[in-house]
Design an enzyme around this catalytic site. Structure first.
Site, mmCIF file in Angstrom:
data_model
loop_
_atom_site.group_PDB
_atom_site.id
_atom_site.type_symbol
_atom_site.label_atom_id
_atom_site.label_comp_id
_atom_site.label_asym_id
_atom_site.label_seq_id
_atom_site.Cartn_x
_atom_site.Cartn_y
_atom_site.Cartn_z
ATOM 1 N N ARG A 29 0.828 -1.212 0.000
ATOM 2 C CA ARG A 29 0.000 0.000 0.000
ATOM 3 C C ARG A 29 0.863 1.264 0.000
ATOM 4 N NH1 ARG A 29 -4.638 0.611 4.507
ATOM 5 N NH2 ARG A 29 -5.747 -0.737 3.036
ATOM 6 N N GLU A 50 -3.759 -8.650 -4.201
ATOM 7 C CA GLU A 50 -5.170 -9.009 -4.302
ATOM 8 C C GLU A 50 -5.352 -10.484 -4.630
ATOM 9 O OE1 GLU A 50 -7.734 -7.416 -3.414
ATOM 10 O OE2 GLU A 50 -6.825 -5.469 -3.060
ATOM 11 N N THR A 56 -7.892 -15.511 1.932
ATOM 12 C CA THR A 56 -6.749 -15.618 2.833
ATOM 13 C C THR A 56 -6.640 -14.318 3.619
ATOM 14 O OG1 THR A 56 -5.681 -16.864 1.044
ATOM 15 C CG2 THR A 56 -4.327 -16.348 2.932
ATOM 16 N N TYR A 95 -5.462 -22.940 -2.587
ATOM 17 C CA TYR A 95 -6.139 -22.520 -3.817
ATOM 18 C C TYR A 95 -5.114 -22.346 -4.951
ATOM 19 C CZ TYR A 95 -9.764 -21.564 -0.392
ATOM 20 O OH TYR A 95 -10.665 -21.688 0.631
ATOM 21 N N TYR A 133 -14.089 -8.592 -9.003
ATOM 22 C CA TYR A 133 -13.567 -7.931 -7.806
ATOM 23 C C TYR A 133 -12.121 -7.478 -7.997
ATOM 24 C CZ TYR A 133 -11.122 -7.187 -3.524
ATOM 25 O OH TYR A 133 -10.307 -6.632 -2.581
ATOM 26 N N ASP A 151 -15.353 -6.454 -1.342
ATOM 27 C CA ASP A 151 -14.839 -7.687 -0.749
ATOM 28 C C ASP A 151 -15.680 -8.018 0.481
ATOM 29 O OD1 ASP A 151 -14.037 -5.904 1.202
ATOM 30 O OD2 ASP A 151 -11.942 -6.562 1.237
ATOM 31 N N CYS A 203 -15.416 -2.505 12.099
ATOM 32 C CA CYS A 203 -16.691 -3.190 11.810
ATOM 33 C C CYS A 203 -16.418 -4.679 11.598
ATOM 34 C CB CYS A 203 -17.338 -2.556 10.576
ATOM 35 S SG CYS A 203 -19.081 -2.961 10.365
ATOM 36 N N CYS A 213 -16.542 4.048 15.575
ATOM 37 C CA CYS A 213 -16.703 3.956 14.117
ATOM 38 C C CYS A 213 -16.989 5.336 13.523
ATOM 39 C CB CYS A 213 -17.851 3.009 13.780
ATOM 40 S SG CYS A 213 -18.177 2.873 12.006
ATOM 41 N N CYS A 219 -25.308 4.757 10.887
ATOM 42 C CA CYS A 219 -25.421 3.303 10.729
ATOM 43 C C CYS A 219 -26.786 2.815 11.211
ATOM 44 C CB CYS A 219 -24.304 2.597 11.492
ATOM 45 S SG CYS A 219 -24.367 0.800 11.343
#
Length: 354
Positions: A29, A50, A56, A95, A133, A151, A203, A213, A219
């Site tokens: 990131r 991704e 995972t 996978y 996605y 996601d 969350c 939050c 919410c």
């Protein structure tokens, strides 16, 4: 805090402010501070993360991501890698079709796109192993395009924010529509990561920290007292149990007999122990005639769609046993248990313990 219906994009501004102060530090990131300075994410690293993160956790992926990017720092380097080396580094992430598609995609990007990932959602969907996605995540996070990234974390946040009690996976289209309405044109990449971080850190599935939050006031599930029970999920069918035989043969000099599994199917392309089919009543299928003995104990492993129980049989590998098209002899110095998929490594660990 603005109302959901009156000004949904006001919520986006609010969570971006929260993200500027609380963004997780992840190895793939670019922080919001650095992004504001004009530092752009590397699409290769975003794509790789991704793919690794599919089904995972972040904690499980970090070490794999570090090893991959140290060994193959660019998509061109990955495209030129040996299949076996990549599959070996992937071992344990599960996978394994993802690893095969990883190589296919890297080679297409290198050969057909000069090593540069395409930017748009539709063009990314044409690459091997990239679904809706992942395409949205790359477009949004790497290229800052206003795609809707949905996601598991985002689904949970949307279900609670709007108090949607329709169960997943049937409610996915509704949740995506709601998420799309909140996706801003300004800083969409940071926004997508902000909602993911919100779901991962506040969350959370079992004990949401509603008191801190940034979306606490609007919410609807918090107001209704239903946050902890959302999202609802359609009950899964019980997984069947399959059985099989697995054969470990070791020579007196330490050589092992391994099997290259077919490219298609479970553990496709991976090295493992020779074995039988996996079914309710499998027939023995040793790789060669010998006095195979039961090692005692069982290997148990759970795949996505079934549980597996393996009987482990062992014998000595003849010194002159020749390799075949499917079976290969691996010298002791070249054998690394860590390169085996998890279920195969469990069999090795059982042998090693005895």
């Amino acid at each position: 805090m603005r109302d959901l219906k009156d000004d949904p994009l006001g919520l986006s501004d609010h969570i971006l402010t929260w993200y500027d102060n609380h963004a997780r530090a992840l190895p793939w990131r670019i922080s919001p501070k650095n992004r504001a300075l004009g530092i752009q994410p590397d699409p290769y690293r975003i794509w790789l993360s991704e793919v690794m993160l599919q089904q995972t956790t972040v904690a499980a992926v970090k070490d794999y991501f570090h090893r991959f990017t140290q060994r193959w720092p660019t998509v061109q380097k990955l495209a030129a890698a040996e299949d076996g080396d990549v599959m070996g580094e992937w071992a344990g992430l599960g996978y394994y079709a993802r690893a095969r598609n990883l190589l296919k995609c890297a080679r297409v990007v290198t050969d057909e796109y000069a090593g540069v990932f395409p930017t748009t959602h539709d063009s990314l969907l044409k690459l091997p192993g990239i679904g809706p996605y992942t395409a949205a995540a790359i477009s949004s996070i790497a290229y800052d395009l206003p795609e809707t990234v949905l996601d598991g974390n985002v689904e949970r946040v949307m279900a609670r924010l709007y108090n949607i009690d329709a169960p997943l996976p049937g409610s996915k289209p509704q949740l995506k529509t709601l998420a799309a309405a909140l996706t801003p044109n300004r800083r969409p990449g940071d926004y997508a990561q902000a909602v993911m971080d919100l779901g991962a850190t506040i969350c959370s599935p079992k004990s949401p920290a509603c008191g801190i939050c940034p979306w606490r006031d609007p919410c609807l599930a918090r107001t209704a007292g239903t946050a902890q029970s959302l999202p609802q999920k359609t009950p899964k069918k019980p997984k069947p149990t399959r059985r099989g035989h697995i054969y470990l043969a070791r020579a007196s000099n330490g050589d092992w007999l391994l099997e290259r599994r077919p490219d298609k199917g479970l553990l496709g392309g991976m090295l493992g122990w020779p074995g039988s089919e996996w079914s309710e009543d499998p027939a023995p299928n040793p790789p060669f005639a010998s006095d195979w003995r039961d090692l005692g104990g069982e290997v148990r492993h759970t795949f996505t769609h079934f549980h597996l129980i393996l009987q482990v049989l062992v014998t000595e590998l003849p010194t002159q046993y020749p390799p075949t098209e499917r079976h290969l002899r691996v010298a002791a110095n070249d054998f690394r248990p860590s390169d085996l998929p998890t279920v195969m490594r469990k069999a090795f660990d059982l042998w090693h313990s005895q």
